[in-house]
Enzyme design. Structure first.
Site, mmCIF file in Angstrom:
data_model
loop_
_atom_site.group_PDB
_atom_site.id
_atom_site.type_symbol
_atom_site.label_atom_id
_atom_site.label_comp_id
_atom_site.label_asym_id
_atom_site.label_seq_id
_atom_site.Cartn_x
_atom_site.Cartn_y
_atom_site.Cartn_z
ATOM 1 N N GLY A 71 1.041 -5.118 1.390
ATOM 2 C CA GLY A 71 -0.205 -5.418 0.315
ATOM 3 C C GLY A 71 0.148 -6.227 -0.896
ATOM 4 N N ALA A 76 0.895 -1.191 -0.132
ATOM 5 C CA ALA A 76 -0.033 -0.090 -0.100
ATOM 6 C C ALA A 76 1.097 1.113 0.056
ATOM 7 C CB ALA A 76 -0.956 -0.129 1.190
ATOM 8 N N GLU A 126 0.121 -9.515 -0.050
ATOM 9 C CA GLU A 126 -1.178 -9.944 0.324
ATOM 10 C C GLU A 126 -1.988 -10.178 -0.930
ATOM 11 O OE1 GLU A 126 -1.348 -6.806 3.074
ATOM 12 O OE2 GLU A 126 -2.222 -8.165 4.393
ATOM 13 N N GLU A 186 4.645 -4.559 7.680
ATOM 14 C CA GLU A 186 3.744 -3.681 8.279
ATOM 15 C C GLU A 186 4.109 -3.387 9.947
ATOM 16 O OE1 GLU A 186 2.583 -6.447 6.499
ATOM 17 O OE2 GLU A 186 1.143 -5.791 4.952
HETATM 18 N N1 CAA Z 1 4.418 3.252 -1.024
HETATM 19 C C1 CAA Z 1 4.852 4.486 -1.489
HETATM 20 N N2 CAA Z 1 6.180 4.535 -1.967
HETATM 21 C C2 CAA Z 1 6.780 3.641 -2.030
HETATM 22 C C3 CAA Z 1 6.608 2.537 -1.554
HETATM 23 C C4 CAA Z 1 5.157 2.186 -0.908
HETATM 24 N N3 CAA Z 1 4.733 1.203 -0.363
HETATM 25 N N4 CAA Z 1 7.508 1.316 -1.594
HETATM 26 C C5 CAA Z 1 8.395 2.194 -2.533
HETATM 27 N N5 CAA Z 1 7.939 3.321 -2.803
HETATM 28 C C6 CAA Z 1 8.631 4.303 -3.700
HETATM 29 C C7 CAA Z 1 9.681 4.999 -2.920
HETATM 30 O O1 CAA Z 1 9.284 5.868 -1.782
HETATM 31 C C8 CAA Z 1 10.694 5.726 -3.861
HETATM 32 O O2 CAA Z 1 9.946 6.732 -4.402
HETATM 33 P P1 CAA Z 1 11.062 8.173 -4.497
HETATM 34 O O3 CAA Z 1 11.875 7.642 -5.403
HETATM 35 O O4 CAA Z 1 10.063 9.189 -5.012
HETATM 36 O O5 CAA Z 1 11.566 8.413 -3.185
HETATM 37 C C9 CAA Z 1 10.420 4.404 -5.050
HETATM 38 O O6 CAA Z 1 9.426 3.751 -4.927
HETATM 39 C C10 CAA Z 1 11.563 3.701 -4.902
HETATM 40 O O7 CAA Z 1 11.729 2.926 -3.765
HETATM 41 P P2 CAA Z 1 13.032 2.977 -2.823
HETATM 42 O O8 CAA Z 1 13.957 4.009 -3.248
HETATM 43 O O9 CAA Z 1 12.774 2.785 -1.383
HETATM 44 O O10 CAA Z 1 13.846 1.703 -3.374
HETATM 45 P P3 CAA Z 1 14.770 0.780 -2.695
HETATM 46 O O11 CAA Z 1 15.364 -0.315 -3.797
HETATM 47 O O12 CAA Z 1 15.712 1.389 -2.029
HETATM 48 O O13 CAA Z 1 13.861 -0.079 -1.614
HETATM 49 C C11 CAA Z 1 11.981 -1.494 -0.879
HETATM 50 C C12 CAA Z 1 12.980 -0.942 -2.101
HETATM 51 C C13 CAA Z 1 12.817 -2.212 0.176
HETATM 52 C C14 CAA Z 1 10.676 -2.322 -1.577
HETATM 53 C C15 CAA Z 1 11.641 -0.026 -0.259
HETATM 54 O O14 CAA Z 1 10.979 0.662 -1.197
HETATM 55 C C16 CAA Z 1 10.409 -0.151 0.766
HETATM 56 O O15 CAA Z 1 10.813 -0.928 1.851
HETATM 57 N N6 CAA Z 1 9.221 0.048 0.543
HETATM 58 C C17 CAA Z 1 8.144 0.002 1.484
HETATM 59 C C18 CAA Z 1 7.645 -1.369 1.352
HETATM 60 C C19 CAA Z 1 6.653 -1.398 2.548
HETATM 61 O O16 CAA Z 1 6.738 -1.249 3.701
HETATM 62 N N7 CAA Z 1 5.459 -1.865 2.234
HETATM 63 C C20 CAA Z 1 4.329 -2.224 3.167
HETATM 64 C C21 CAA Z 1 3.296 -1.177 3.060
HETATM 65 S S1 CAA Z 1 2.181 -1.102 4.441
HETATM 66 C C22 CAA Z 1 1.199 -2.299 3.687
HETATM 67 O O17 CAA Z 1 1.052 -2.648 2.478
HETATM 68 C C23 CAA Z 1 -0.307 -2.304 4.554
HETATM 69 C C24 CAA Z 1 -1.203 -3.471 4.093
HETATM 70 O O18 CAA Z 1 -1.472 -4.532 4.704
HETATM 71 C C25 CAA Z 1 -2.094 -3.192 2.804
#
Ligand code: CAA
Length: 255
Positions: free
Chosen positions: A108, A63, A111, A131
């Site tokens: 998500g 998400a 999921e 999460e």
């Molecule tokens: N939401 C919004 N933006 C996201 C995102 C997310 N879940 N995941 C990645 N992005 C964006 C980053 O902000 C970044 O954007 P900018 O270039 O504008 O800063 C771009 O995607 C590239 O990401 P990274 O620079 O972070 O890339 P990385 O290779 O360094 O890392 C990653 C990759 C490990 C996947 C890292 O992006 C990350 O940890 N993302 C979050 C993943 C996460 O926590 N997901 C769970 C969300 S909660 C959820 O989903 C709840 C539910 O149950 C429904």
């Protein structure tokens, strides 16, 4: 994010397309995916669906955290319910849905893959339910579907630590059905989909529907569901054609 749908014969491929944000979902993207899945589900000419992510880095990074950061409980409930509606739609469309996990499947994203019937992974894929590291529990089904898929102990470890699982481990714990080189992932998903599409559409749908109750009822209750599905298949065009083809030593021609 755009949700792109393409067709090759009776197999549809749905691509989550927002690679600049690793295919993270905001509300509009979720609504689009829900519409696309429901539309394909109602299309009798579609016999299997492949779900994948655009680019070579992510299936979906979950998400959209930027959007969620501003939520109050009411907004979170609506967003969670929409995500759950998407996963239920995937789970309940009559056609099998195959996740082709081509990179990160986090939160998500993982999921959504869990709601699919089958999961294939690129050897570069990484799975996680991170999460709890964001101060929230999972919201689109991991607490229910992950224990059913990999067992309670492994699911608890993954959900409570949020740790990452690579493709090799995902295969070992039963989180995915197979692992392929990145360039072989979509062809492999296509072959699997074609194999399913070569079977009786109604029998595949009935088998999917019967398996869906396996964890919600006791064995006698589930067997009754199976018996209803089995008996109802007899007398259908598919049953007559499938069995006639076997007896006449030819390939079936499904209606
Ligand atoms: N939401 C919004 N933006 C996201 C995102 C997310 N879940 N995941 C990645 N992005 C964006 C980053 O902000 C970044 O954007 P900018 O270039 O504008 O800063 C771009 O995607 C590239 O990401 P990274 O620079 O972070 O890339 P990385 O290779 O360094 O890392 C990653 C990759 C490990 C996947 C890292 O992006 C990350 O940890 N993302 C979050 C993943 C996460 O926590 N997901 C769970 C969300 S909660 C959820 O989903 C709840 C539910 O149950 C429904």
């Amino acid at each position: 994010m755009s949700i792109d749908v393409t067709r090759v014969g009776s197999v549809a491929t749905v691509t989550l397309n927002r690679p600049e944000a690793l295919n993270a979902f905001d509300q509009a993207a979720l609504s689009d995916l829900l519409r696309s899945v429901r539309k394909l589900g109602a299309d009798q000419t579609v016999r299997a669906i492949i779900l994948t992510g655009a680019g070579d880095r992510a299936f979906a990074a979950g998400a959209d955290i930027k959007a969620m950061a501003k939520f109050n409980p009411q907004a979170a409930r609506a967003f969670g319910a929409l995500g759950q509606a998407v996963t239920r739609a995937i789970e309940t469309v009559p056609q099998p849905v195959i996740a082709a996990v081509n990179g990160y499947a986090f939160g998500g994203g993982c999921e959504i893959a869990l709601a699919c019937d089958l999961r294939l992974a690129a050897d570069t894929a990484v799975f996680a339910q991170p999460e709890v590291s964001l101060g929230i529990p999972p919201g689109w089904g991991a607490t229910q579907r992950l224990p059913r898929l990999v067992g309670g102990g492994v699911a608890a470890e993954l959900i409570l630590t949020g740790r990452r699982v690579d493709a090799t481990e995902a295969l070992r714990i039963g989180l995915v059905n197979a692992v392929h080189r990145p360039d072989a992932l979509l062809p492999a998903a296509g072959e699997l989909a074609a194999q399913i599409a070569g079977n009786s559409r109604s029998a595949v749908a009935a088998a999917k529907q019967a398996m869906a109750v396996a964890f919600g009822v006791d064995v006698p209750g589930g067997l009754l569901t199976e018996l209803d599905a089995f008996a109802s298949a007899f007398g259908t065009e598919d049953q007559r054609e499938g069995m006639a083809a076997f007896l006449e030593k030819r390939r079936p021609v499904w209606p």
